[in-house]
Design an enzyme around this catalytic site. Structure first.
Site, PDB file in Angstrom:
ATOM      1  N   GLN A 266      18.014  51.916  -7.667  1.00 29.62           N
ATOM      2  CA  GLN A 266      18.912  52.616  -6.753  1.00 29.62           C
ATOM      3  C   GLN A 266      18.774  51.861  -5.229  1.00 29.62           C
ATOM      4  O   GLN A 266      19.680  52.352  -4.381  1.00 29.62           O
ATOM      5  CB  GLN A 266      18.315  54.078  -6.338  1.00 29.62           C
TER       6      GLN A 266
ATOM      7  N   ASP B  93      18.352  46.456  -1.651  1.00 33.27           N
ATOM      8  CA  ASP B  93      17.691  45.492  -0.671  1.00 33.27           C
ATOM      9  C   ASP B  93      17.576  44.026  -1.447  1.00 33.27           C
ATOM     10  O   ASP B  93      16.837  43.164  -0.868  1.00 33.27           O
ATOM     11  CB  ASP B  93      16.326  46.074  -0.255  1.00 33.27           C
TER      12      ASP B  93
ATOM     13  N   HIS C 198      23.450  51.593  -7.150  1.00 39.06           N
ATOM     14  CA  HIS C 198      23.893  51.846  -5.911  1.00 39.06           C
ATOM     15  C   HIS C 198      24.812  50.418  -5.094  1.00 39.06           C
ATOM     16  O   HIS C 198      25.031  50.472  -3.954  1.00 39.06           O
ATOM     17  CB  HIS C 198      23.360  52.506  -4.952  1.00 39.06           C
TER      18      HIS C 198
ATOM     19  N   CYS D 137      41.897  44.144   1.461  1.00 38.26           N
ATOM     20  CA  CYS D 137      42.437  43.159   0.083  1.00 38.26           C
ATOM     21  C   CYS D 137      41.315  43.000  -0.763  1.00 38.26           C
ATOM     22  O   CYS D 137      41.422  42.262  -1.832  1.00 38.26           O
ATOM     23  CB  CYS D 137      42.822  41.831   0.723  1.00 38.26           C
TER      24      CYS D 137
ATOM     25  N   CYS E  94      37.662  40.943   7.726  1.00 42.21           N
ATOM     26  CA  CYS E  94      38.016  40.049   6.843  1.00 42.21           C
ATOM     27  C   CYS E  94      38.580  38.536   7.313  1.00 42.21           C
ATOM     28  O   CYS E  94      39.803  38.587   7.999  1.00 42.21           O
ATOM     29  CB  CYS E  94      39.095  40.597   5.710  1.00 42.21           C
TER      30      CYS E  94
ATOM     31  N   CYS F  86      42.696  38.815   5.408  1.00 39.44           N
ATOM     32  CA  CYS F  86      43.454  39.752   6.029  1.00 39.44           C
ATOM     33  C   CYS F  86      43.330  40.466   7.221  1.00 39.44           C
ATOM     34  O   CYS F  86      44.030  41.128   7.890  1.00 39.44           O
ATOM     35  CB  CYS F  86      44.152  40.521   4.906  1.00 39.44           C
TER      36      CYS F  86
ATOM     37  N   ASN G 152       4.113  57.411  -8.025  1.00 40.73           N
ATOM     38  CA  ASN G 152       4.688  57.772  -6.780  1.00 40.73           C
ATOM     39  C   ASN G 152       3.471  58.590  -6.267  1.00 40.73           C
ATOM     40  O   ASN G 152       2.846  59.247  -6.778  1.00 40.73           O
ATOM     41  CB  ASN G 152       5.806  59.085  -6.976  1.00 40.73           C
TER      42      ASN G 152
ATOM     43  N   GLU H 206       3.364  60.807  -4.132  1.00 39.46           N
ATOM     44  CA  GLU H 206       3.709  62.389  -3.977  1.00 39.46           C
ATOM     45  C   GLU H 206       4.534  62.642  -5.318  1.00 39.46           C
ATOM     46  O   GLU H 206       5.205  61.971  -5.822  1.00 39.46           O
ATOM     47  CB  GLU H 206       4.868  62.597  -2.771  1.00 39.46           C
TER      48      GLU H 206
HETATM   49  P1  NAD Z   1      13.944  58.476  -1.225  1.00 36.61           P
HETATM   50  O1  NAD Z   1      13.983  57.836  -0.123  1.00 36.61           O
HETATM   51  O2  NAD Z   1      14.608  59.901  -1.655  1.00 36.61           O
HETATM   52  O3  NAD Z   1      12.328  58.640  -1.807  1.00 36.61           O
HETATM   53  C1  NAD Z   1      11.514  57.651  -1.741  1.00 36.61           C
HETATM   54  C2  NAD Z   1      10.243  58.129  -2.748  1.00 36.61           C
HETATM   55  O4  NAD Z   1       9.345  57.114  -2.698  1.00 36.61           O
HETATM   56  C3  NAD Z   1       9.484  59.097  -2.572  1.00 36.61           C
HETATM   57  O5  NAD Z   1       9.415  60.105  -3.612  1.00 36.61           O
HETATM   58  C4  NAD Z   1       8.010  58.750  -1.832  1.00 36.61           C
HETATM   59  O6  NAD Z   1       7.114  59.706  -2.089  1.00 36.61           O
HETATM   60  C5  NAD Z   1       8.059  57.605  -2.840  1.00 36.61           C
HETATM   61  N1  NAD Z   1       7.036  56.750  -2.107  1.00 36.61           N
HETATM   62  C6  NAD Z   1       6.988  56.353  -0.890  1.00 36.61           C
HETATM   63  N2  NAD Z   1       6.091  55.168  -0.899  1.00 36.61           N
HETATM   64  C7  NAD Z   1       5.792  55.042  -2.183  1.00 36.61           C
HETATM   65  C8  NAD Z   1       5.036  53.764  -2.454  1.00 36.61           C
HETATM   66  N3  NAD Z   1       4.369  53.005  -1.740  1.00 36.61           N
HETATM   67  N4  NAD Z   1       5.129  53.543  -3.765  1.00 36.61           N
HETATM   68  C9  NAD Z   1       5.932  54.350  -4.417  1.00 36.61           C
HETATM   69  N5  NAD Z   1       6.518  55.396  -4.137  1.00 36.61           N
HETATM   70  C10 NAD Z   1       6.676  55.424  -2.917  1.00 36.61           C
HETATM   71  O7  NAD Z   1      14.366  57.209  -2.121  1.00 36.61           O
HETATM   72  P2  NAD Z   1      15.293  57.457  -3.487  1.00 36.61           P
HETATM   73  O8  NAD Z   1      15.123  58.652  -4.479  1.00 36.61           O
HETATM   74  O9  NAD Z   1      15.442  55.967  -3.872  1.00 36.61           O
HETATM   75  O10 NAD Z   1      16.927  57.874  -3.069  1.00 36.61           O
HETATM   76  C11 NAD Z   1      17.517  57.509  -1.898  1.00 36.61           C
HETATM   77  C12 NAD Z   1      18.413  56.594  -1.712  1.00 36.61           C
HETATM   78  O11 NAD Z   1      18.272  55.782  -0.709  1.00 36.61           O
HETATM   79  C13 NAD Z   1      18.922  55.674  -2.832  1.00 36.61           C
HETATM   80  O12 NAD Z   1      20.067  55.729  -3.246  1.00 36.61           O
HETATM   81  C14 NAD Z   1      18.713  54.359  -2.421  1.00 36.61           C
HETATM   82  O13 NAD Z   1      19.869  53.574  -2.609  1.00 36.61           O
HETATM   83  C15 NAD Z   1      18.637  54.285  -0.802  1.00 36.61           C
HETATM   84  N6  NAD Z   1      17.691  53.629  -0.099  1.00 36.61           N
HETATM   85  C16 NAD Z   1      17.396  52.466  -0.441  1.00 36.61           C
HETATM   86  C17 NAD Z   1      16.696  51.604   0.274  1.00 36.61           C
HETATM   87  C18 NAD Z   1      16.170  50.269  -0.137  1.00 36.61           C
HETATM   88  O14 NAD Z   1      17.272  49.456  -0.932  1.00 36.61           O
HETATM   89  N7  NAD Z   1      14.852  49.812  -0.033  1.00 36.61           N
HETATM   90  C19 NAD Z   1      15.901  52.146   1.233  1.00 36.61           C
HETATM   91  C20 NAD Z   1      16.184  53.701   1.627  1.00 36.61           C
HETATM   92  C21 NAD Z   1      17.147  54.271   1.106  1.00 36.61           C
END
Ligand code: NAD
Length: 247
Positions: A100, A103, A118, A129, A147, A150, A213, A215
């Site tokens: 998801q 980065d 995503h 365009c 852009c 355009c 995780n 949490e």
């Molecule tokens: P979220 O922000 O909703 O939740 C993050 C989860 O990661 C939590 O459950 C938390 O407990 C856990 N976490 C925190 N530190 C951790 C670690 N060191 N190791 C393992 N787990 C850990 O994230 P989500 O569920 O991915 O959804 C949020 C949306 O945010 C996604 O669609 C994503 O695209 C986007 N997002 C992306 C980035 C990125 O690209 N790095 C950053 C922020 C948000």
């Protein structure tokens, strides 16, 4: 057997392993997740990432987007969790990562088969365009970026709230999920739809679910078979060590 050994054993016996990653896997690279104590939504208003709001207030949205996604992300490097997943792929053990995240850290770690559910922040797309350009080729000191072909408004090529999931990525992600018999869920709350449906589908298809995780998430009590309540970096390294002892 501890949970790392149990997971290593499951990986060894699995036919097809898929990893599903969320913002938590990049937390140890210095990118804060959206939710939780240090979450981005405690600092910023998520409306900057709503597509309608972005189109009406491009300069204002872009200032927030630039600060989060092009200043903070630019300094981030893959951590041991990204690197270990890449190592499992190199060894032919991990088939696909569905992420998801936007980065780029899985690719930077050396993973190749990555489905970016995503989208990504590498490219910008013109809303007029459809032209795409690498973000690093644009001067993002002048906002909003426009852009070169355009003059239309450029938007990062990741999914904003209110936008569709890109194809064929969505279809491929659900197909991969159907084929997988071991699913590694790493650092995701399961709050974002439709991505949150992917692990549920894996479970319905009979896959074993390992969750990493610190949490509990919405998956933990509902579908998780093995819950490793620890950070992604250390957990993945321990799993790799346990795996090497089995071989
Ligand atoms: P979220 O922000 O909703 O939740 C993050 C989860 O990661 C939590 O459950 C938390 O407990 C856990 N976490 C925190 N530190 C951790 C670690 N060191 N190791 C393992 N787990 C850990 O994230 P989500 O569920 O991915 O959804 C949020 C949306 O945010 C996604 O669609 C994503 O695209 C986007 N997002 C992306 C980035 C990125 O690209 N790095 C950053 C922020 C948000």
């Amino acid at each position: 057997m501890n949970q790392y050994q149990t997971t290593a054993d499951l990986i060894k016996k699995a036919r097809r392993v898929t990893a599903f990653t969320g913002a938590g896997i990049s937390a140890e690279s210095g990118i804060p997740p959206f939710r939780g104590e240090n979450g981005l939504w405690n600092q910023y208003d998520p409306q900057s990432l709503e597509i309608d709001w972005f189109q009406r207030h491009p300069a204002e949205s872009w200032r927030v987007i630039h600060e989060i996604f092009y200043s903070a992300f630019a300094k981030a490097k893959p951590n041991p969790a990204h690197l270990t997943l890449a190592e499992f792929e190199r060894r032919g053990i991990l088939k696909t990562i569905i992420t998801q995240n936007i980065d780029n850290l899985h690719f930077e770690a050396g993973s190749q088969n990555v489905l970016e559910f995503h989208g990504n922040s590498r490219e910008l797309i013109c809303l007029e365009c459809g032209n795409r350009i690498l973000a690093e080729k644009m001067d993002l000191q002048k906002l909003p970026p426009l852009c070169k072909i355009c003059g239309g408004l450029l938007k990062p090529d990741f999914v904003f709230f209110g936008e569709m999931i890109p194809e064929p990525t969505q279809t491929l992600s659900f197909k991969e999920t159907e084929l997988s018999d071991l699913f590694l869920l790493i650092g995701t709350t399961g709050a974002v739809m439709p991505a949150a449906l992917i692990p549920q589908q894996a479970k319905r298809n009979g896959a074993t679910i390992v969750e990493i995780n610190p949490e509990e998430s919405s998956y933990t009590r509902a579908i998780t078979d093995v819950f490793i309540q620890n950070k992604a970096g250390e957990s993945m390294q321990e799993i790799l060590k346990a795996f090497d002892l089995l071989s």
